[in-house]
Write a protein that holds these residues in place. Sequence first.
Motif, PDB file in Angstrom:
ATOM      1  N   LYS A  20       9.332   2.534 -24.097  1.00 26.46           N
ATOM      2  CA  LYS A  20       9.458   1.205 -23.485  1.00 26.46           C
ATOM      3  C   LYS A  20       8.063   0.709 -23.081  1.00 26.46           C
ATOM      4  O   LYS A  20       7.277   1.439 -22.514  1.00 26.46           O
ATOM      5  N   GLU A  21       7.789  -0.573 -23.482  1.00 30.27           N
ATOM      6  CA  GLU A  21       6.513  -1.177 -23.086  1.00 30.27           C
ATOM      7  C   GLU A  21       6.617  -1.653 -21.635  1.00 30.27           C
ATOM      8  O   GLU A  21       7.618  -2.249 -21.246  1.00 30.27           O
ATOM      9  N   PHE A  22       5.616  -1.326 -20.825  1.00 26.80           N
ATOM     10  CA  PHE A  22       5.632  -1.853 -19.453  1.00 26.80           C
ATOM     11  C   PHE A  22       4.796  -3.123 -19.437  1.00 26.80           C
ATOM     12  O   PHE A  22       3.691  -3.152 -19.988  1.00 26.80           O
ATOM     13  N   SER A  23       5.307  -4.185 -18.772  1.00 30.98           N
ATOM     14  CA  SER A  23       4.472  -5.422 -18.692  1.00 30.98           C
ATOM     15  C   SER A  23       3.384  -5.154 -17.656  1.00 30.98           C
ATOM     16  O   SER A  23       3.652  -4.625 -16.574  1.00 30.98           O
ATOM     17  N   ALA A  24       2.115  -5.478 -18.032  1.00 28.63           N
ATOM     18  CA  ALA A  24       0.987  -5.248 -17.119  1.00 28.63           C
ATOM     19  C   ALA A  24       1.221  -6.047 -15.834  1.00 28.63           C
ATOM     20  O   ALA A  24       1.612  -7.210 -15.871  1.00 28.63           O
ATOM     21  N   LYS A  25       1.009  -5.372 -14.652  1.00 31.58           N
ATOM     22  CA  LYS A  25       1.227  -6.028 -13.346  1.00 31.58           C
ATOM     23  C   LYS A  25       0.044  -6.964 -13.110  1.00 31.58           C
ATOM     24  O   LYS A  25      -1.105  -6.589 -13.313  1.00 31.58           O
ATOM     25  N   GLN A  26       0.328  -8.205 -12.765  1.00 32.35           N
ATOM     26  CA  GLN A  26      -0.777  -9.144 -12.488  1.00 32.35           C
ATOM     27  C   GLN A  26      -1.218  -8.966 -11.032  1.00 32.35           C
ATOM     28  O   GLN A  26      -0.503  -9.296 -10.104  1.00 32.35           O
ATOM     29  N   LEU A  27      -2.416  -8.330 -10.821  1.00 28.90           N
ATOM     30  CA  LEU A  27      -2.917  -8.090  -9.455  1.00 28.90           C
ATOM     31  C   LEU A  27      -3.895  -9.189  -9.040  1.00 28.90           C
ATOM     32  O   LEU A  27      -4.640  -9.705  -9.887  1.00 28.90           O
ATOM     33  N   PRO A  28      -3.930  -9.548  -7.712  1.00 26.76           N
ATOM     34  CA  PRO A  28      -5.002 -10.452  -7.230  1.00 26.76           C
ATOM     35  C   PRO A  28      -6.361  -9.746  -7.371  1.00 26.76           C
ATOM     36  O   PRO A  28      -6.405  -8.526  -7.554  1.00 26.76           O
ATOM     37  N   THR A  29      -7.446 -10.479  -7.235  1.00 23.85           N
ATOM     38  CA  THR A  29      -8.778  -9.851  -7.315  1.00 23.85           C
ATOM     39  C   THR A  29      -8.941  -8.926  -6.095  1.00 23.85           C
ATOM     40  O   THR A  29      -8.197  -9.038  -5.109  1.00 23.85           O
ATOM     41  N   LYS A  30      -9.911  -8.038  -6.175  1.00 21.24           N
ATOM     42  CA  LYS A  30     -10.113  -7.075  -5.071  1.00 21.24           C
ATOM     43  C   LYS A  30     -10.408  -7.831  -3.776  1.00 21.24           C
ATOM     44  O   LYS A  30      -9.868  -7.505  -2.713  1.00 21.24           O
ATOM     45  N   GLU A  31     -11.237  -8.880  -3.859  1.00 25.48           N
ATOM     46  CA  GLU A  31     -11.568  -9.667  -2.648  1.00 25.48           C
ATOM     47  C   GLU A  31     -10.283 -10.290  -2.075  1.00 25.48           C
ATOM     48  O   GLU A  31     -10.037 -10.238  -0.861  1.00 25.48           O
ATOM     49  N   GLU A  32      -9.417 -10.802  -2.975  1.00 16.78           N
ATOM     50  CA  GLU A  32      -8.156 -11.421  -2.506  1.00 16.78           C
ATOM     51  C   GLU A  32      -7.253 -10.355  -1.882  1.00 16.78           C
ATOM     52  O   GLU A  32      -6.589 -10.567  -0.880  1.00 16.78           O
ATOM     53  N   ARG A  33      -7.281  -9.161  -2.470  1.00 14.81           N
ATOM     54  CA  ARG A  33      -6.450  -8.076  -1.917  1.00 14.81           C
ATOM     55  C   ARG A  33      -6.926  -7.727  -0.510  1.00 14.81           C
ATOM     56  O   ARG A  33      -6.122  -7.530   0.408  1.00 14.81           O
ATOM     57  N   HIS A  34      -8.261  -7.652  -0.321  1.00 14.89           N
ATOM     58  CA  HIS A  34      -8.765  -7.325   1.033  1.00 14.89           C
ATOM     59  C   HIS A  34      -8.313  -8.385   2.036  1.00 14.89           C
ATOM     60  O   HIS A  34      -7.852  -8.065   3.137  1.00 14.89           O
ATOM     61  N   LYS A  35      -8.389  -9.660   1.650  1.00 12.71           N
ATOM     62  CA  LYS A  35      -7.947 -10.744   2.564  1.00 12.71           C
ATOM     63  C   LYS A  35      -6.458 -10.608   2.836  1.00 12.71           C
ATOM     64  O   LYS A  35      -5.996 -10.712   3.977  1.00 12.71           O
ATOM     65  N   LEU A  36      -5.713 -10.255   1.766  1.00 11.35           N
ATOM     66  CA  LEU A  36      -4.253 -10.091   1.905  1.00 11.35           C
ATOM     67  C   LEU A  36      -3.949  -9.032   2.961  1.00 11.35           C
ATOM     68  O   LEU A  36      -3.009  -9.148   3.737  1.00 11.35           O
ATOM     69  N   PHE A  37      -4.818  -8.001   3.017  1.00  2.45           N
ATOM     70  CA  PHE A  37      -4.563  -6.910   3.972  1.00  2.45           C
ATOM     71  C   PHE A  37      -5.369  -7.071   5.259  1.00  2.45           C
ATOM     72  O   PHE A  37      -5.572  -6.109   6.001  1.00  2.45           O
ATOM     73  N   GLY A  38      -5.882  -8.303   5.523  1.00  2.00           N
ATOM     74  CA  GLY A  38      -6.416  -8.540   6.863  1.00  2.00           C
ATOM     75  C   GLY A  38      -7.922  -8.626   6.991  1.00  2.00           C
ATOM     76  O   GLY A  38      -8.453  -8.844   8.087  1.00  2.00           O
TER      77      GLY A  38
END
Length: 306
Positions: free
Chosen positions: A2-20
């Motif tokens: 089964k092919e897994f659809s690649a997860k679309q992640l925010p950029t690392k900078e956006e992830r840091h903001k997402l986590f505070g």
Amino acid sequence: MKEFSAKQLPTKEERHKLFGSVEPGEKIKPTEKEKMPDLQNTHKDFLFDINQVGISNVKHPVQVSSKMKPETQTTVGTFKMTSSIKQNHKGTNMSRFTEMIQLYSKGNPFDISIASLKAFTKDMAERLEQDDNQLTVSFPWFFERSGPASDMPGMNHADAEITILYDKHAGYQITVSLKGTITTLCPCSKEISEYSAHNQRGNVTMTVDLSSEYNEEVDWKYALLEAAESNASARIHPVLKRPDEKMVTEQAYENPRFVEDMVRLVAADLYEMPFVNKFTVTCENEESIHLHDAIASITYDKALHA
Ligand SMILES: Nc1nc2c(c(=O)[nH]1)N=C([C@H](O)[C@H](O)COP(=O)(O)OP(=O)(O)OP(=O)(O)O)CN2
């Protein structure tokens, strides 16, 4: 598959903001060291002198020399380094302890010969602008041990520790400690049984104040290890072929030892060492017939029996 659809992640900078994470605030305090407040060097009445302040659990590669193989080795040293400070002194200069280790080791394994550690503790006291400095380094010391019949080598180790106290007025006080592991066979078990006798590993810990005459002609680690092993029911080996096992089994039976016997016999050997001023020897047996251990200890100060 089964092919897994690649997860679309925010950029690392956006992830840091997402986590505070937030943007840096306004900066008004000085960034140059000489303009910064130096709290630890404040002088007021801070109520008490402090006997020891500094750092502990510092791990650093260390170089150890020995009269046994390997004659030099790199192992892991765990350091505690402190000095006293006077009542009118708020704090110590914490960074200078690790700064000095780096200065001495230059990023290589730190030579923990007694001579090197004496020089280090004196320099450390001067760098801290204090009267004293105490350093304790504990490390696993590895030594080669061959089978008594096969002569097949392997590596054993013992826990070793060096404490050096330097005082500008009183000079040096050097204490070394070694924990050697041995075999003990119970004399009572042998005496009362038709055959066999319970035997077990014993841990012999020797803590010794070295006299000022100590020089490194004698390897204190070897001397203390031999004091423990030569008085045991039998030595411990990393590699034992059948001829070896027969020898150590019979040797243990021929040399029964209580923990009381062990500390008395080791004490006699330590007493005969001219570079030993005072010692404590403890034998702790991992009893094979109990869930508890058996323990005995002797502390002896030659100066009190002069
Ligand atoms: N318990 C603690 N005491 C101190 C800490 C600490 O984190 N915990 N930190 C400091 C200092 O902020 C830091 O260690 C540097 O101080 P110092 O070693 O005095 O170094 P300086 O920047 O002042 O440079 P020097 O030229 O060596 O004085 C102190 N205490």
